[in-house]
Design a protein around this motif. Sequence first.
Motif, PDB file in Angstrom:
ATOM      1  N   ASN A 150       6.551  23.048   3.165  1.00 54.21           N
ATOM      2  CA  ASN A 150       5.882  22.160   2.284  1.00 54.21           C
ATOM      3  C   ASN A 150       7.791  21.282   1.304  1.00 54.21           C
ATOM      4  O   ASN A 150       7.404  21.474  -0.144  1.00 54.21           O
ATOM      5  CB  ASN A 150       5.566  22.222   0.849  1.00 54.21           C
ATOM      6  CG  ASN A 150       3.230  22.437   1.623  1.00 54.21           C
ATOM      7  OD1 ASN A 150       3.712  21.463   2.704  1.00 54.21           O
ATOM      8  ND2 ASN A 150       3.169  23.144   1.493  1.00 54.21           N
ATOM      9  N   ARG A 151       8.979  21.441   2.578  1.00 55.07           N
ATOM     10  CA  ARG A 151      10.027  21.239   2.174  1.00 55.07           C
ATOM     11  C   ARG A 151      10.237  22.377   1.275  1.00 55.07           C
ATOM     12  O   ARG A 151      11.190  21.800   0.199  1.00 55.07           O
ATOM     13  CB  ARG A 151      10.431  20.212   1.363  1.00 55.07           C
ATOM     14  CG  ARG A 151      10.093  18.695   2.528  1.00 55.07           C
ATOM     15  CD  ARG A 151       9.701  17.634   1.748  1.00 55.07           C
ATOM     16  NE  ARG A 151       8.592  16.339   1.969  1.00 55.07           N
ATOM     17  CZ  ARG A 151       8.892  15.384   1.953  1.00 55.07           C
ATOM     18  NH1 ARG A 151       8.715  14.867   0.894  1.00 55.07           N
ATOM     19  NH2 ARG A 151       8.346  14.351   3.023  1.00 55.07           N
ATOM     20  N   ARG A 152      10.018  23.194   0.663  1.00 57.70           N
ATOM     21  CA  ARG A 152      10.726  24.648   0.331  1.00 57.70           C
ATOM     22  C   ARG A 152      10.870  25.559   1.507  1.00 57.70           C
ATOM     23  O   ARG A 152      10.494  26.128   2.304  1.00 57.70           O
ATOM     24  CB  ARG A 152       9.760  25.303  -0.873  1.00 57.70           C
ATOM     25  CG  ARG A 152       9.337  24.046  -1.654  1.00 57.70           C
ATOM     26  CD  ARG A 152       8.246  24.470  -2.734  1.00 57.70           C
ATOM     27  NE  ARG A 152       9.247  24.826  -3.447  1.00 57.70           N
ATOM     28  CZ  ARG A 152       9.124  25.566  -4.948  1.00 57.70           C
ATOM     29  NH1 ARG A 152       7.901  25.870  -4.934  1.00 57.70           N
ATOM     30  NH2 ARG A 152       9.621  25.749  -6.021  1.00 57.70           N
ATOM     31  N   LEU A 153      11.873  26.238   1.096  1.00 52.80           N
ATOM     32  CA  LEU A 153      12.204  27.620   2.386  1.00 52.80           C
ATOM     33  C   LEU A 153      11.808  28.633   1.663  1.00 52.80           C
ATOM     34  O   LEU A 153      11.885  29.170   0.468  1.00 52.80           O
ATOM     35  CB  LEU A 153      13.695  27.869   2.657  1.00 52.80           C
ATOM     36  CG  LEU A 153      14.937  26.119   3.069  1.00 52.80           C
ATOM     37  CD1 LEU A 153      16.077  26.926   3.024  1.00 52.80           C
ATOM     38  CD2 LEU A 153      13.797  26.563   4.796  1.00 52.80           C
ATOM     39  N   SER A 154      11.516  29.887   2.828  1.00 51.75           N
ATOM     40  CA  SER A 154      11.277  30.856   2.355  1.00 51.75           C
ATOM     41  C   SER A 154      12.409  32.098   1.749  1.00 51.75           C
ATOM     42  O   SER A 154      13.440  31.759   2.210  1.00 51.75           O
ATOM     43  CB  SER A 154      10.773  32.187   3.480  1.00 51.75           C
ATOM     44  OG  SER A 154      11.452  31.966   4.616  1.00 51.75           O
ATOM     45  N   HIS A 209      14.997  31.324   7.997  1.00 57.24           N
ATOM     46  CA  HIS A 209      13.904  30.684   6.900  1.00 57.24           C
ATOM     47  C   HIS A 209      12.869  30.144   7.239  1.00 57.24           C
ATOM     48  O   HIS A 209      12.844  29.499   9.024  1.00 57.24           O
ATOM     49  CB  HIS A 209      15.003  30.001   5.664  1.00 57.24           C
ATOM     50  CG  HIS A 209      16.058  30.191   5.461  1.00 57.24           C
ATOM     51  ND1 HIS A 209      15.911  30.640   3.827  1.00 57.24           N
ATOM     52  CD2 HIS A 209      17.126  30.207   5.713  1.00 57.24           C
ATOM     53  CE1 HIS A 209      16.960  31.010   3.847  1.00 57.24           C
ATOM     54  NE2 HIS A 209      17.971  30.784   4.616  1.00 57.24           N
ATOM     55  N   LYS A 242       9.912  25.464  10.984  1.00 52.97           N
ATOM     56  CA  LYS A 242       9.590  24.908  10.378  1.00 52.97           C
ATOM     57  C   LYS A 242       8.347  24.559  11.241  1.00 52.97           C
ATOM     58  O   LYS A 242       8.182  24.681  12.366  1.00 52.97           O
ATOM     59  CB  LYS A 242      10.405  23.475  10.373  1.00 52.97           C
ATOM     60  CG  LYS A 242       9.646  22.119   9.529  1.00 52.97           C
ATOM     61  CD  LYS A 242      10.294  20.846   9.902  1.00 52.97           C
ATOM     62  CE  LYS A 242       9.723  19.400   8.447  1.00 52.97           C
ATOM     63  NZ  LYS A 242      10.825  19.246   8.167  1.00 52.97           N
ATOM     64  N   GLU A 267      10.046  26.512   6.828  1.00 48.98           N
ATOM     65  CA  GLU A 267      10.109  25.663   5.837  1.00 48.98           C
ATOM     66  C   GLU A 267       8.526  25.350   6.113  1.00 48.98           C
ATOM     67  O   GLU A 267       8.312  24.993   6.511  1.00 48.98           O
ATOM     68  CB  GLU A 267      11.218  24.487   6.005  1.00 48.98           C
ATOM     69  CG  GLU A 267      10.940  23.114   5.251  1.00 48.98           C
ATOM     70  CD  GLU A 267      11.672  22.134   5.732  1.00 48.98           C
ATOM     71  OE1 GLU A 267      10.743  21.137   4.870  1.00 48.98           O
ATOM     72  OE2 GLU A 267      12.490  22.251   6.350  1.00 48.98           O
ATOM     73  N   LYS A 278      16.701  27.903  10.767  1.00 44.42           N
ATOM     74  CA  LYS A 278      15.626  27.662   9.569  1.00 44.42           C
ATOM     75  C   LYS A 278      14.263  27.120  10.735  1.00 44.42           C
ATOM     76  O   LYS A 278      14.854  26.229  11.487  1.00 44.42           O
ATOM     77  CB  LYS A 278      16.469  25.903   9.035  1.00 44.42           C
ATOM     78  CG  LYS A 278      14.753  25.776   8.586  1.00 44.42           C
ATOM     79  CD  LYS A 278      14.182  24.235   7.148  1.00 44.42           C
ATOM     80  CE  LYS A 278      15.269  23.174   8.298  1.00 44.42           C
ATOM     81  NZ  LYS A 278      15.396  21.730   7.846  1.00 44.42           N
TER      82      LYS A 278
END
Length: 145
Positions: A125-129, A121, A56, A123, A54
């Motif tokens: 806005n607290r959402r994962l691509s 991924h 960020k 991240e 992930k």
Amino acid sequence: MALHSLKNEKAPRLDGLTKEFVMRFWPSLKTLIMDVCNEIWRDQKMPYSFKQGKMKLIPKLDMMMEHAFTSYHEVVGMQIYFEKAFDEIQWNFIAVVLKKLGFALKFCHLIYVLAKDSASHVEINRRLSPPFLIECFPRYQCFIC
């Protein structure tokens, strides 16, 4: 030792399990985790979820400074620029180095298995691509051991 080296209240993987959770339930988890590690070693296969990372995104440093000023928090900012990491290091070079350091072929192969078909991924806005593959560029030979 690995658990103790982790930061408190942080989840190092996408599963969200924190250091405190794993340490609290270690007596129940130890056998399961060791079985998984032994199976990976025996079969030389890695679950896809183990190959996911992930990234960020951080706001620009001036936004961090403004946030620190208005919230009265101390902030340390660092910007690191990784330019095409997989474009700069040949995977076969990693194998040569591991062999020179005395690692067994089976271990070298397991490192290759981990890198092969790995994904990440982003991240926001607290959402994962959706995941995207991390690949070695075709102009290099991509083999280990």
